[in-house]
Design an enzyme around this catalytic site. Structure first.
Site, mmCIF file in Angstrom:
data_model
loop_
_atom_site.group_PDB
_atom_site.id
_atom_site.type_symbol
_atom_site.label_atom_id
_atom_site.label_comp_id
_atom_site.label_asym_id
_atom_site.label_seq_id
_atom_site.Cartn_x
_atom_site.Cartn_y
_atom_site.Cartn_z
ATOM 1 N N GLY A 123 29.653 22.257 37.425
ATOM 2 C CA GLY A 123 30.099 22.310 38.822
ATOM 3 C C GLY A 123 30.456 23.722 39.231
ATOM 4 N N ALA A 166 33.085 40.824 36.890
ATOM 5 C CA ALA A 166 34.026 41.398 35.917
ATOM 6 C C ALA A 166 33.401 41.481 34.532
ATOM 7 C CB ALA A 166 35.296 40.544 35.881
ATOM 8 N N VAL A 167 32.733 40.419 34.114
ATOM 9 C CA VAL A 167 32.103 40.411 32.780
ATOM 10 C C VAL A 167 31.047 41.522 32.710
ATOM 11 C CG1 VAL A 167 30.605 39.080 31.228
ATOM 12 C CG2 VAL A 167 32.537 37.954 32.357
ATOM 13 N N ARG A 193 22.753 21.419 35.896
ATOM 14 C CA ARG A 193 23.047 20.585 34.731
ATOM 15 C C ARG A 193 21.737 20.507 33.944
ATOM 16 N NH1 ARG A 193 27.114 18.601 38.528
ATOM 17 N NH2 ARG A 193 29.029 19.142 37.441
ATOM 18 N N GLY A 223 33.032 24.385 33.260
ATOM 19 C CA GLY A 223 34.095 23.415 32.983
ATOM 20 C C GLY A 223 33.960 22.816 31.594
ATOM 21 N N ASP A 224 34.640 21.711 31.480
ATOM 22 C CA ASP A 224 34.682 20.916 30.275
ATOM 23 C C ASP A 224 33.320 20.717 29.575
ATOM 24 O OD1 ASP A 224 36.454 19.188 28.925
ATOM 25 O OD2 ASP A 224 35.360 17.493 29.810
ATOM 26 N N THR A 238 36.340 25.927 37.087
ATOM 27 C CA THR A 238 36.294 24.590 37.687
ATOM 28 C C THR A 238 37.426 24.448 38.687
ATOM 29 O OG1 THR A 238 36.744 22.239 37.285
ATOM 30 C CG2 THR A 238 37.485 23.741 35.580
ATOM 31 N N ASP A 263 38.861 21.797 39.273
ATOM 32 C CA ASP A 263 39.706 20.667 38.858
ATOM 33 C C ASP A 263 40.950 21.080 38.068
ATOM 34 O OD1 ASP A 263 37.728 19.094 39.971
ATOM 35 O OD2 ASP A 263 36.699 18.784 38.065
ATOM 36 N N ASP A 285 41.312 21.299 34.961
ATOM 37 C CA ASP A 285 41.539 20.326 33.885
ATOM 38 C C ASP A 285 41.243 20.869 32.489
ATOM 39 O OD1 ASP A 285 38.832 20.493 34.292
ATOM 40 O OD2 ASP A 285 38.469 18.345 34.280
ATOM 41 N N ARG A 332 46.613 15.928 59.854
ATOM 42 C CA ARG A 332 47.979 15.566 60.253
ATOM 43 C C ARG A 332 48.111 15.482 61.780
ATOM 44 N NH1 ARG A 332 52.504 14.876 57.802
ATOM 45 N NH2 ARG A 332 51.903 15.776 55.824
ATOM 46 N N ARG A 337 38.120 15.210 39.269
ATOM 47 C CA ARG A 337 37.569 14.433 38.154
ATOM 48 C C ARG A 337 38.669 13.493 37.638
ATOM 49 N NH1 ARG A 337 32.815 16.736 34.543
ATOM 50 N NH2 ARG A 337 34.217 18.425 34.051
ATOM 51 N N GLY A 370 52.697 19.086 52.533
ATOM 52 C CA GLY A 370 53.762 18.234 53.061
ATOM 53 C C GLY A 370 53.335 16.780 53.184
ATOM 54 N N GLU A 391 52.937 12.794 52.095
ATOM 55 C CA GLU A 391 54.018 11.889 51.679
ATOM 56 C C GLU A 391 53.896 11.452 50.222
ATOM 57 O OE1 GLU A 391 52.935 12.014 54.843
ATOM 58 O OE2 GLU A 391 54.934 12.634 55.480
ATOM 59 N N ASN A 421 56.341 7.605 61.383
ATOM 60 C CA ASN A 421 55.369 6.618 61.839
ATOM 61 C C ASN A 421 53.933 7.041 61.547
ATOM 62 O OD1 ASN A 421 55.358 8.568 63.742
ATOM 63 N ND2 ASN A 421 56.444 7.334 65.283
HETATM 64 P P1 ADP Z 1 31.137 21.067 33.798
HETATM 65 O O1 ADP Z 1 30.946 22.279 32.949
HETATM 66 O O2 ADP Z 1 31.441 21.426 35.207
HETATM 67 O O3 ADP Z 1 32.109 20.092 33.180
HETATM 68 P P2 ADP Z 1 28.900 19.276 33.055
HETATM 69 O O4 ADP Z 1 29.774 18.295 32.374
HETATM 70 O O5 ADP Z 1 27.867 18.757 33.977
HETATM 71 O O6 ADP Z 1 29.713 20.347 33.917
HETATM 72 O O7 ADP Z 1 28.188 20.155 31.923
HETATM 73 C C1 ADP Z 1 27.294 21.220 32.260
HETATM 74 C C2 ADP Z 1 26.199 21.322 31.251
HETATM 75 O O8 ADP Z 1 26.739 21.613 29.962
HETATM 76 C C3 ADP Z 1 25.358 20.063 31.035
HETATM 77 O O9 ADP Z 1 24.363 19.874 32.006
HETATM 78 C C4 ADP Z 1 24.753 20.332 29.664
HETATM 79 O O10 ADP Z 1 23.635 21.195 29.765
HETATM 80 C C5 ADP Z 1 25.898 21.066 28.949
HETATM 81 N N1 ADP Z 1 26.619 20.080 28.131
HETATM 82 C C6 ADP Z 1 27.603 19.230 28.515
HETATM 83 N N2 ADP Z 1 27.992 18.440 27.491
HETATM 84 C C7 ADP Z 1 27.228 18.783 26.437
HETATM 85 C C8 ADP Z 1 27.117 18.338 25.079
HETATM 86 N N3 ADP Z 1 27.884 17.343 24.606
HETATM 87 N N4 ADP Z 1 26.187 18.937 24.280
HETATM 88 C C9 ADP Z 1 25.417 19.931 24.726
HETATM 89 N N5 ADP Z 1 25.462 20.397 25.997
HETATM 90 C C10 ADP Z 1 26.341 19.846 26.847
#
Ligand code: ADP
Length: 326
Positions: free
Chosen positions: A14, A25-26, A75, A105-106, A129, A131, A133, A158, A175, A189, A191, A218
């Site tokens: 994402g 930066a990298v 992806r 992300g994750d 990300t 999120d 997370d 609002r 997520r 703000g 609720e 209300n």
């Molecule tokens: P995010 O990084 O935002 O969490 P995704 O979960 O869609 O996004 O993961 C991005 C890409 O990372 C996937 O399309 C895939 O190419 C790679 N990826 C995710 N999980 C795995 C995994 N278990 N093994 C190998 N590659 C992975």
């Protein structure tokens, strides 16, 4: 001394505002340290298909203020298979890339972890990300900008909620994490916030209604984190229609607008610090860690921790929201 001479950089999964600031930066920190840089397009897909281009300092000029990612993101199913990763490795070697910086992300960091283990490639991850997370960093790149976008939207909602005396459920991203919903609710703000972290603890709708908001207000706004665990905003609107038909209820799903926009100052600084630290890590022969910032200090977080450990919701924030929404 690090043996790395050329790094590859990619954004994956994402997109999040501030990814461009991280790419800049990298790239600049790598060149500053005498390394060559190659930009890999469309995340892991570009590694598999060989969509790779050398980056000079000017290639990242004028991008710090841009949302999205100039490297594109995607992806990539092939990368989840050993055969796909072998092709990715062969392309990487053919391009002379010795180490990778992965912004995502994750899922993206899970892929990096597996790739690093399989081929003994130094991989450094940056948490990108909205999120928030990922464990081991106070915030992730894009989270602050997304929060600010949520505030803009809720401020507008609002106006209409108050005029019509309605109850609004506003669905935000996240997520399976409630950071955007909880902090978005405090800052706007609102609720209440309905978050996945509490989905098995108690009935969050019932608690909100029983808080007696109608005694003093209300109109009302409740932020709901999109998640299978909460069921999302539509689920709660349906419940209110059935269980509390006296309320005039509406739903707004903010959706992908939360991913866009020029990154906030916080995200630009975060991305710049993390990107620069990624190259420090490579020069120190660090590998297979995510770079985070905790209590204003750069930290190296092993992939296994960043991905697997659940980042806890700060319960103090939950209490603040409860107290201030009376
Ligand atoms: P995010 O990084 O935002 O969490 P995704 O979960 O869609 O996004 O993961 C991005 C890409 O990372 C996937 O399309 C895939 O190419 C790679 N990826 C995710 N999980 C795995 C995994 N278990 N093994 C190998 N590659 C992975």
């Amino acid at each position: 001394m690090a043996t790395v001479k050329c790094i590859g950089i990619l954004t994956s999964g994402g997109d999040a505002p501030g990814m461009n600031a991280a790419i800049r930066a990298v790239t600049r920190a790598a060149i500053y340290n005498g390394l060559a840089v190659k930009g890999i397009y469309r995340g892991y897909k570009g590694l598999v298909t060989g969509e790779i281009k050398e980056f000079k300092s000017q290639d990242v000029s004028n991008i710090i203020q841009l949302g999205g990612t100039i490297l594109k993101t995607a992806r990539c199913k092939e990368f989840t298979t050993p055969e796909g990763r072998q092709v990715a490795y062969d392309n990487m070697k053919a391009e002379g890339i010795d180490a990778l910086v992965i912004i995502g992300g994750d899922g993206s960091l899970t892929g990096a972890r597996i790739f690093a283990q399989e081929f003994d490639v130094p991989c450094i991850g940056l948490p990108g990300t909205i999120d928030n997370d990922l464990y081991g960093t106070d915030t992730t790149i894009g989270y602050d900008t997304a929060l600010n976008t949520i505030l803009d939207a809720v401020d507008k909602i609002r106006d209409t909620a108050t005029s019509h005396e309605r109850l609004f459920f506003v669905e935000v991203m996240g997520r399976d994490a409630g950071f955007l919903a909880l902090n978005g609710a405090i800052a706007s703000g609102a609720e209440a916030a309905i978050i996945p972290e509490f989905s098995t603890e108690f009935d969050q709708l019932e608690e909100f209604i029983k808080s007696g908001y109608r005694k003093s207000k209300n109109s009302s706004i409740v932020l709901v984190a999109e998640s299978e665990l909460t069921g999302g905003a539509m689920h709660y609107a349906e419940r209110v229609k059935n269980e509390y038909p006296q309320y005039d209820v509406r739903v707004t799903i903010l959706g992908h607008l939360q991913r866009g926009g020029s990154p906030s100052a916080h995200d630009r600084i975060l991305a710049s610090r993390l990107g620069s630290a990624a190259i420090d890590a490579i020069m120190e022969d660090q590998r297979n860690v995510m770079i985070g910032i905790e209590n204003d200090e750069i930290v190296y977080v092993p992939f296994s921790k960043a991905i697997k450990k659940e980042k806890p919701i700060n319960r103090e924030l939950v209490n603040v929201l409860r107290k201030l929404s009376i």
